[in-house]
Design an enzyme around this catalytic site. Structure first.
Site, PDB file in Angstrom:
ATOM      1  N   GLU A 444       0.842  -1.205   0.000  1.00  0.00           N
ATOM      2  CA  GLU A 444       0.000   0.000   0.000  1.00  0.00           C
ATOM      3  C   GLU A 444       0.877   1.254   0.000  1.00  0.00           C
ATOM      4  OE1 GLU A 444      -3.137   0.958  -0.932  1.00  0.00           O
ATOM      5  OE2 GLU A 444      -3.641  -0.990  -0.120  1.00  0.00           O
TER       6      GLU A 444
HETATM    7  C1  LIG Z   1       2.404  -9.677   1.135  1.00  0.00           C
HETATM    8  C2  LIG Z   1       2.191  -8.657   0.057  1.00  0.00           C
HETATM    9  C3  LIG Z   1       0.901  -8.315  -0.308  1.00  0.00           C
HETATM   10  C4  LIG Z   1       0.693  -7.405  -1.347  1.00  0.00           C
HETATM   11  N1  LIG Z   1      -0.585  -7.130  -1.770  1.00  0.00           N
HETATM   12  C5  LIG Z   1      -0.759  -6.449  -2.929  1.00  0.00           C
HETATM   13  C6  LIG Z   1      -2.037  -6.345  -3.545  1.00  0.00           C
HETATM   14  O1  LIG Z   1      -3.045  -6.820  -3.016  1.00  0.00           O
HETATM   15  N2  LIG Z   1      -2.142  -5.708  -4.735  1.00  0.00           N
HETATM   16  C7  LIG Z   1      -1.061  -5.158  -5.354  1.00  0.00           C
HETATM   17  O2  LIG Z   1      -1.218  -4.622  -6.432  1.00  0.00           O
HETATM   18  N3  LIG Z   1       0.170  -5.214  -4.780  1.00  0.00           N
HETATM   19  C8  LIG Z   1       0.348  -5.849  -3.602  1.00  0.00           C
HETATM   20  N4  LIG Z   1       1.589  -5.943  -3.028  1.00  0.00           N
HETATM   21  C9  LIG Z   1       2.709  -5.275  -3.660  1.00  0.00           C
HETATM   22  C10 LIG Z   1       3.203  -4.083  -2.864  1.00  0.00           C
HETATM   23  O3  LIG Z   1       2.251  -3.062  -2.891  1.00  0.00           O
HETATM   24  C11 LIG Z   1       4.568  -3.671  -3.453  1.00  0.00           C
HETATM   25  O4  LIG Z   1       5.484  -4.688  -3.107  1.00  0.00           O
HETATM   26  C12 LIG Z   1       5.018  -2.323  -2.925  1.00  0.00           C
HETATM   27  O5  LIG Z   1       4.194  -1.318  -3.454  1.00  0.00           O
HETATM   28  C13 LIG Z   1       6.465  -2.021  -3.300  1.00  0.00           C
HETATM   29  O6  LIG Z   1       6.734  -2.290  -4.639  1.00  0.00           O
HETATM   30  P1  LIG Z   1       7.990  -3.198  -5.051  1.00  0.00           P
HETATM   31  O7  LIG Z   1       7.947  -4.414  -4.209  1.00  0.00           O
HETATM   32  O8  LIG Z   1       7.995  -3.360  -6.507  1.00  0.00           O
HETATM   33  O9  LIG Z   1       9.250  -2.367  -4.579  1.00  0.00           O
HETATM   34  P2  LIG Z   1       9.983  -1.209  -5.428  1.00  0.00           P
HETATM   35  O10 LIG Z   1       8.971  -0.320  -6.019  1.00  0.00           O
HETATM   36  O11 LIG Z   1      10.974  -1.836  -6.324  1.00  0.00           O
HETATM   37  O12 LIG Z   1      10.724  -0.424  -4.268  1.00  0.00           O
HETATM   38  C14 LIG Z   1      11.916  -0.945  -3.652  1.00  0.00           C
HETATM   39  C15 LIG Z   1      12.459   0.094  -2.673  1.00  0.00           C
HETATM   40  O13 LIG Z   1      12.804   1.284  -3.392  1.00  0.00           O
HETATM   41  C16 LIG Z   1      12.121   2.410  -2.878  1.00  0.00           C
HETATM   42  N5  LIG Z   1      11.739   3.276  -3.985  1.00  0.00           N
HETATM   43  C17 LIG Z   1      11.108   2.933  -5.114  1.00  0.00           C
HETATM   44  N6  LIG Z   1      10.945   4.008  -5.903  1.00  0.00           N
HETATM   45  C18 LIG Z   1      11.444   5.057  -5.243  1.00  0.00           C
HETATM   46  C19 LIG Z   1      11.565   6.452  -5.511  1.00  0.00           C
HETATM   47  N7  LIG Z   1      11.087   6.996  -6.619  1.00  0.00           N
HETATM   48  N8  LIG Z   1      12.136   7.242  -4.577  1.00  0.00           N
HETATM   49  C20 LIG Z   1      12.601   6.723  -3.439  1.00  0.00           C
HETATM   50  N9  LIG Z   1      12.516   5.417  -3.120  1.00  0.00           N
HETATM   51  C21 LIG Z   1      11.951   4.599  -4.010  1.00  0.00           C
HETATM   52  C22 LIG Z   1      10.901   1.836  -2.128  1.00  0.00           C
HETATM   53  O14 LIG Z   1      10.475   2.690  -1.093  1.00  0.00           O
HETATM   54  C23 LIG Z   1      11.460   0.521  -1.607  1.00  0.00           C
HETATM   55  O15 LIG Z   1      12.142   0.745  -0.407  1.00  0.00           O
HETATM   56  C24 LIG Z   1       1.807  -6.802  -1.966  1.00  0.00           C
HETATM   57  C25 LIG Z   1       3.103  -7.133  -1.557  1.00  0.00           C
HETATM   58  C26 LIG Z   1       3.306  -8.057  -0.575  1.00  0.00           C
HETATM   59  C27 LIG Z   1       4.719  -8.437  -0.208  1.00  0.00           C
END
Ligand SMILES: Cc1cc2nc3c(=O)[nH]c(=O)nc-3n(C[C@H](O)[C@H](O)[C@H](O)COP(=O)(O)OP(=O)(O)OC[C@H]3O[C@@H](n4cnc5c(N)ncnc54)[C@H](O)[C@@H]3O)c2cc1C
Length: 608
Positions: A444
């Site tokens: 989220e």
């Molecule tokens: C158990 C679980 C349930 C989930 N449920 C859902 C769901 O129901 N529906 C859904 O769609 N998704 C869901 N997600 C996905 C979740 O919302 C994402 O994992 C989350 O938004 C982060 O995206 P990412 O994992 O791709 O990390 P990334 O976007 O790759 O981010 C990695 C790191 O980089 C940082 N970062 C990224 N971009 C920037 C920036 N521009 N500036 C500074 N820092 C940055 C982030 O803060 C983070 O620390 C779920 C994930 C998990 C693990």
């Protein structure tokens, strides 16, 4: 295993004695249905359901987890029956419009119910929790026929919903979404692509699962401006709302994860799945974010939930476990040693948990009143009022989501610490709370993304600091009448007033620094978010303490003076021992970006 006991005295204190929920409901259009008797009955019944049905499944659901077999998912033993009870009890329909079978009660009641459910069993609560975003999206953007097709079963809880945003290459940066939607001759679309990490994406609790999916139309512009929103059911739905054939969306696997084992986190493959476009083409992301504020409050609740549950487990243990003698002399001379709770350091941990749980609860219930006003405006087509409250709530939400989930994790860790080595052992249930709490700062929108939203979008670009001035105005209004008072009242008021002035000054200084160095926003944002969180919690703690003080002095209030004294004492603890952390965050937020940005990437230390 920690058995949940709903903190009803505290819930009633915040609702009735601090935030005047009865008056708030009376002032809402159609709020008269939420009469004090009705609210009381709902809160009591929710507490019973959570204590007797959901809480006993929390540890067993964690241990067993979800099973994946040939595209089907089986939830842990007991979940199916508990979900049937949830549906039969009408719990999903509480705050949705009567037109679709809802009870039309204010959304805040749903949030308060969700807090209790989430504390008792977060993994279970996510199944109906995800449906709420799906229902809200359909309510706002679905055509009349789509609403008639889907909403009655979703509102009843007979079907559940999901939000499908994330793909393997992108989570925070949804501009990279690749899933394609090809138009079909009958006006529907065939979706192709893979979504990962989809909470409640596949399960055996309901007959159908309605996915809200982000995808691209052919020739859509690159980036966030080319994303559209679709409703894609697991089983197709006939015009009369009955179930049709199985759609081409299948669960490829379940993620193996650190916590929330009772909730199925699915990989979903869309292989020509039939979907319907909702909202304007290419404006899907804006539509998806319309109700993000409430979804984020939903996740902020997770921080409070884990702080509360961990506190309950820790305080019970600290009253019984004995270790050495209190430094100021024996407290229980008849016993072999004093109980843990006599030791100052254990009290530090317990009071930190208590301050986070109760302070966070008041923050959530305060924001929930804004959500009530926003939803009432949306459902009555008052776009001006909707925009006003959405804007105000938009300032609260990254703070609530980012700060409370970080603090919830701290509280969960402290709870484990209070139990010593026994906290690390599965039997007591404290390590599960830590594992379950960890995800809250990630999904989220990560804390980093919330912080950028707060400082970059809401504070600097969106309002040039107006949202901070508005909130600190409330802090000053609360503090001013007590500035010259003696005792705790005066001390808290003076500290709150100083905080209000400093918050504005910090914001102004960051605004000036960001004009010279754009990296300053990203470098400062998480510290700024945490600073805002400590200040906002101070406001809600001051509000509680001042109210408790009045009730004590007037000899009024619902019951024993001890409860009100404990409120004032916890507020004093918060102001003296937790609020000072805000100063470090302010100092760090103002530090230059040099030490962060100067090192070349290949000097980070991976070279052989
Ligand atoms: C158990 C679980 C349930 C989930 N449920 C859902 C769901 O129901 N529906 C859904 O769609 N998704 C869901 N997600 C996905 C979740 O919302 C994402 O994992 C989350 O938004 C982060 O995206 P990412 O994992 O791709 O990390 P990334 O976007 O790759 O981010 C990695 C790191 O980089 C940082 N970062 C990224 N971009 C920037 C920036 N521009 N500036 C500074 N820092 C940055 C982030 O803060 C983070 O620390 C779920 C994930 C998990 C693990």
């Amino acid at each position: 295993m920690v058995m949940y006991q709903a903190p009803l005295r505290d819930i009633r204190f915040v609702m009735n004695e601090v935030l005047d929920y009865p008056g708030h409901y009376q002032a809402l259009p159609h709020g008269e249905d939420a009469s004090p008797d009705v609210v009381e009955a709902i809160v009591d019944a929710a507490a019973t359901f959570c204590q007797e049905v959901l809480s006993p499944l929390n540890a067993s659901g964690d241990l067993e987890g979800c099973h994946f077999q040939a595209g089907e998912v089986i939830t842990p033993a007991g979940f199916k029956d508990a979900y049937a009870q949830f549906v039969a009890g009408g719990w999903q329909s509480l705050s949705f419009p009567a037109d679709y079978g809802g009870q039309g009660l204010p959304v805040s009641l749903n949030l308060i119910k969700s807090e209790m459910m989430g504390t008792a069993n977060w993994a279970f609560t996510m199944y109906p929790g995800l449906s709420i975003g799906c229902i809200n999206t359909l309510l706002q953007f679905g055509s009349d026929s789509l609403k008639r097709q889907y909403l009655p079963r979703l509102v009843a809880g007979e079907w559940t919903g999901t939000m499908c945003l994330t793909e393997p290459q992108c989570g925070s940066d949804l501009g990279q979404v690749k899933t394609q939607a090809k138009p079909l001759p009958d006006g529907t679309y065939a979706l192709h692509g893979t979504k990962i990490f989809i909470s409640s994406g596949e399960h055996d609790l309901a007959d159908n699962i309605v996915h809200i999916v982000l995808a691209r139309l052919p020739g859509a512009p690159a980036g966030t401006r080319g994303i559209s929103l679709f409703v894609v059911p697991k089983c197709q739905v006939e015009a009369d709302g009955s179930l049709g054939p199985r759609n081409h969306v299948h669960c490829g696997s379940l993620e193996h994860k650190m916590g929330i084992h009772g909730n199925a986190t699915a990989v979903l493959n869309f292989e020509g799945a039939i979907g319907t476009l909702i909202a304007e083409p290419h404006h899907g992301l804006e539509a998806m974010f319309t109700f993000m504020n409430t979804a984020r409050i939903g996740t902020a609740i997770q921080g409070v939930a884990h702080a509360e549950l961990s506190f309950q487990g820790a305080v019970r243990y600290a009253l019984e476990r004995r270790s050495m003698r209190s430094l100021s002399g024996k407290k229980e001379p008849d016993q072999v040693a004093d109980a843990l709770i006599w030791h100052a350091d254990v009290r530090r941990m317990l009071l930190t948990q208590k301050a986070i749980a109760e302070g966070g609860r008041a923050m959530i219930y305060g924001a929930a009143q804004l959500a009530d006003r926003m939803f009432q405006a949306a459902w009555h087509g008052d776009t001006e009022q909707h925009a006003r409250y959405d804007d105000e709530l938009g300032f609260y939400t990254p703070i609530l989501k980012g700060f409370l989930t970080e603090m919830g994790l701290e509280a969960a860790n402290l709870g484990m610490q209070v139990l010593g080595g026994h906290g690390y052992i599965r039997e007591h249930g404290m390590e599960q709370i830590v594992r379950d709490a960890r995800i809250a700062t990630l999904y989220e929108g990560t804390t980093g993304i919330q912080a950028l939203d707060l400082l970059g979008r809401k504070v600097l670009m969106g309002t040039q600091g107006r949202c901070v001035r508005d909130f600190t105005g409330k802090m000053l209004k609360l503090a001013t009448p007590h500035l010259l008072s003696g005792g705790a009242r005066g001390r808290l008021a003076r500290r709150l007033a100083r905080g209000a002035v400093q918050w504005n000054l910090l914001t102004l200084r960051l605004m000036l620094k960001a004009r010279r160095d754009r990296d300053q926003v990203g470098a400062a944002s998480v510290d700024y978010l945490m600073y805002c969180g400590y200040m906002m919690m101070a406001y809600f703690w001051a509000m509680q303490a001042l109210r408790a003080d009045v009730l004590l002095r007037q000899g009024k209030g619902a019951d024993s003076p001890d409860f009100y004294r404990a409120k004032i004492q916890t507020a004093e603890f918060y102001f003296e021992r937790l609020l000072p952390r805000a100063q470090i965050h302010a100092q760090t937020a103002l530090a230059s970006t040099r030490t962060l940005m100067q090192m070349p990437n290949d000097h980070f230390g991976l070279s052989a």
